[in-house]
Design a protein around this motif. Structure first.
Motif, PDB file in Angstrom:
ATOM      1  N   GLN A   3      47.859  35.455  39.254  1.00 33.10           N
ATOM      2  CA  GLN A   3      49.232  35.141  38.873  1.00 33.10           C
ATOM      3  C   GLN A   3      50.081  36.405  39.053  1.00 33.10           C
ATOM      4  O   GLN A   3      49.643  37.509  38.716  1.00 33.10           O
ATOM      5  CB  GLN A   3      49.319  34.669  37.421  1.00 33.10           C
ATOM      6  N   LEU A   4      51.282  36.209  39.583  1.00 35.70           N
ATOM      7  CA  LEU A   4      52.199  37.313  39.843  1.00 35.70           C
ATOM      8  C   LEU A   4      53.524  37.055  39.137  1.00 35.70           C
ATOM      9  O   LEU A   4      54.053  35.935  39.191  1.00 35.70           O
ATOM     10  CB  LEU A   4      52.460  37.461  41.342  1.00 35.70           C
ATOM     11  N   VAL A   5      54.050  38.087  38.495  1.00 36.15           N
ATOM     12  CA  VAL A   5      55.338  37.969  37.808  1.00 36.15           C
ATOM     13  C   VAL A   5      56.212  39.163  38.186  1.00 36.15           C
ATOM     14  O   VAL A   5      55.848  40.312  37.926  1.00 36.15           O
ATOM     15  CB  VAL A   5      55.163  37.921  36.279  1.00 36.15           C
ATOM     16  N   GLU A   6      57.369  38.860  38.800  1.00 34.84           N
ATOM     17  CA  GLU A   6      58.303  39.910  39.187  1.00 34.84           C
ATOM     18  C   GLU A   6      59.322  40.155  38.077  1.00 34.84           C
ATOM     19  O   GLU A   6      59.633  39.264  37.286  1.00 34.84           O
ATOM     20  CB  GLU A   6      59.090  39.526  40.447  1.00 34.84           C
ATOM     21  N   LEU A  20      61.941  47.215  41.369  1.00 33.54           N
ATOM     22  CA  LEU A  20      61.298  45.938  41.076  1.00 33.54           C
ATOM     23  C   LEU A  20      59.849  46.182  40.683  1.00 33.54           C
ATOM     24  O   LEU A  20      59.206  47.098  41.193  1.00 33.54           O
ATOM     25  CB  LEU A  20      61.340  45.010  42.289  1.00 33.54           C
ATOM     26  N   SER A  21      59.357  45.341  39.796  1.00 32.50           N
ATOM     27  CA  SER A  21      57.958  45.398  39.377  1.00 32.50           C
ATOM     28  C   SER A  21      57.304  44.052  39.609  1.00 32.50           C
ATOM     29  O   SER A  21      57.959  43.009  39.497  1.00 32.50           O
ATOM     30  CB  SER A  21      57.855  45.761  37.887  1.00 32.50           C
ATOM     31  N   TYR A  94      60.458  38.408  46.464  1.00 31.07           N
ATOM     32  CA  TYR A  94      59.208  37.795  46.036  1.00 31.07           C
ATOM     33  C   TYR A  94      58.049  38.778  46.197  1.00 31.07           C
ATOM     34  O   TYR A  94      57.961  39.499  47.192  1.00 31.07           O
ATOM     35  CB  TYR A  94      58.896  36.559  46.876  1.00 31.07           C
ATOM     36  N   CYS A  95      57.171  38.744  45.238  1.00 34.68           N
ATOM     37  CA  CYS A  95      55.921  39.481  45.293  1.00 34.68           C
ATOM     38  C   CYS A  95      54.854  38.558  45.855  1.00 34.68           C
ATOM     39  O   CYS A  95      54.850  37.348  45.552  1.00 34.68           O
ATOM     40  CB  CYS A  95      55.568  39.915  43.863  1.00 34.68           C
ATOM     41  N   TRP A 106      52.208  33.671  45.439  1.00 30.91           N
ATOM     42  CA  TRP A 106      53.550  34.217  45.333  1.00 30.91           C
ATOM     43  C   TRP A 106      53.989  34.251  43.878  1.00 30.91           C
ATOM     44  O   TRP A 106      53.570  33.434  43.067  1.00 30.91           O
ATOM     45  CB  TRP A 106      54.545  33.347  46.103  1.00 30.91           C
ATOM     46  N   GLY A 107      54.880  35.194  43.597  1.00 30.58           N
ATOM     47  CA  GLY A 107      55.551  35.169  42.319  1.00 30.58           C
ATOM     48  C   GLY A 107      56.739  34.227  42.372  1.00 30.58           C
ATOM     49  O   GLY A 107      57.001  33.595  43.396  1.00 30.58           O
ATOM     50  N   GLN A 108      57.478  34.165  41.260  1.00 30.99           N
ATOM     51  CA  GLN A 108      58.592  33.224  41.166  1.00 30.99           C
ATOM     52  C   GLN A 108      59.867  33.767  41.787  1.00 30.99           C
ATOM     53  O   GLN A 108      60.815  33.009  42.028  1.00 30.99           O
ATOM     54  CB  GLN A 108      58.843  32.859  39.694  1.00 30.99           C
ATOM     55  N   GLY A 109      59.907  35.058  42.051  1.00 30.57           N
ATOM     56  CA  GLY A 109      61.074  35.672  42.669  1.00 30.57           C
ATOM     57  C   GLY A 109      62.027  36.277  41.656  1.00 30.57           C
ATOM     58  O   GLY A 109      62.100  35.835  40.507  1.00 30.57           O
ATOM     59  N   THR A 110      62.750  37.302  42.097  1.00 31.77           N
ATOM     60  CA  THR A 110      63.769  37.931  41.259  1.00 31.77           C
ATOM     61  C   THR A 110      64.992  38.215  42.126  1.00 31.77           C
ATOM     62  O   THR A 110      64.859  38.695  43.258  1.00 31.77           O
ATOM     63  CB  THR A 110      63.232  39.219  40.591  1.00 31.77           C
TER      64      THR A 110
END
Length: 116
Positions: A3-6, A20-21, A94-95, A106-110
């Motif tokens: 799981q990825l979270v930006e 960005l993280s 996106y991460c 993929w993450g959800q995007g920021t």
């Protein structure tokens, strides 16, 4: 699974900076490479930067010398330091992670908005 979270997006003036993280959780050991992509309105998603498990780094020509990708393995976190931002850098960032299974996630995007 991974799981990825930006985090870290926002509004910045031209010439400004943002970091960005991307925090990863789950089967971290299965990650072969991670990267940042972005998608501007009406455009296709494009590569920004990638970093492999071995530490090999690549950048899109449009961000070379302005953006820096890095990671902190102890924190399972990847970063994108963005300097000298331009209006054309405005996009959802996106991460991504490429896994040893051959799959990706993929993450959800920021959202990053560069505007005066």
């Amino acid at each position: 699974q991974v799981q990825l979270v930006e985090s870290g997006g926002g509004l910045v003036q031209p010439g400004g900076s943002l970091r960005l993280s991307c925090g990863a959780s789950g089967s971290i050991f299965s990650i072969n490479a991670m990267g940042w992509y972005r998608q501007a309105p009406g455009k296709q998603r494009e590569l920004v930067a990638t970093i492999t498990r071995a530490g090999t780094i690549t950048y899109a020509d449009s961000v070379k010398d302005r953006f820096t990708i890095s990671r902190d393995s102890a924190k399972n976190t990847m970063y994108l330091q963005m300097n000298s931002l331009k209006p054309e850098d405005t996009a959802v960032y996106y991460c991504s992670a490429d896994l040893s299974t051959g799959l990706g996630t993929w993450g959800q995007g920021t959202q990053v908005t560069v505007s005066s």
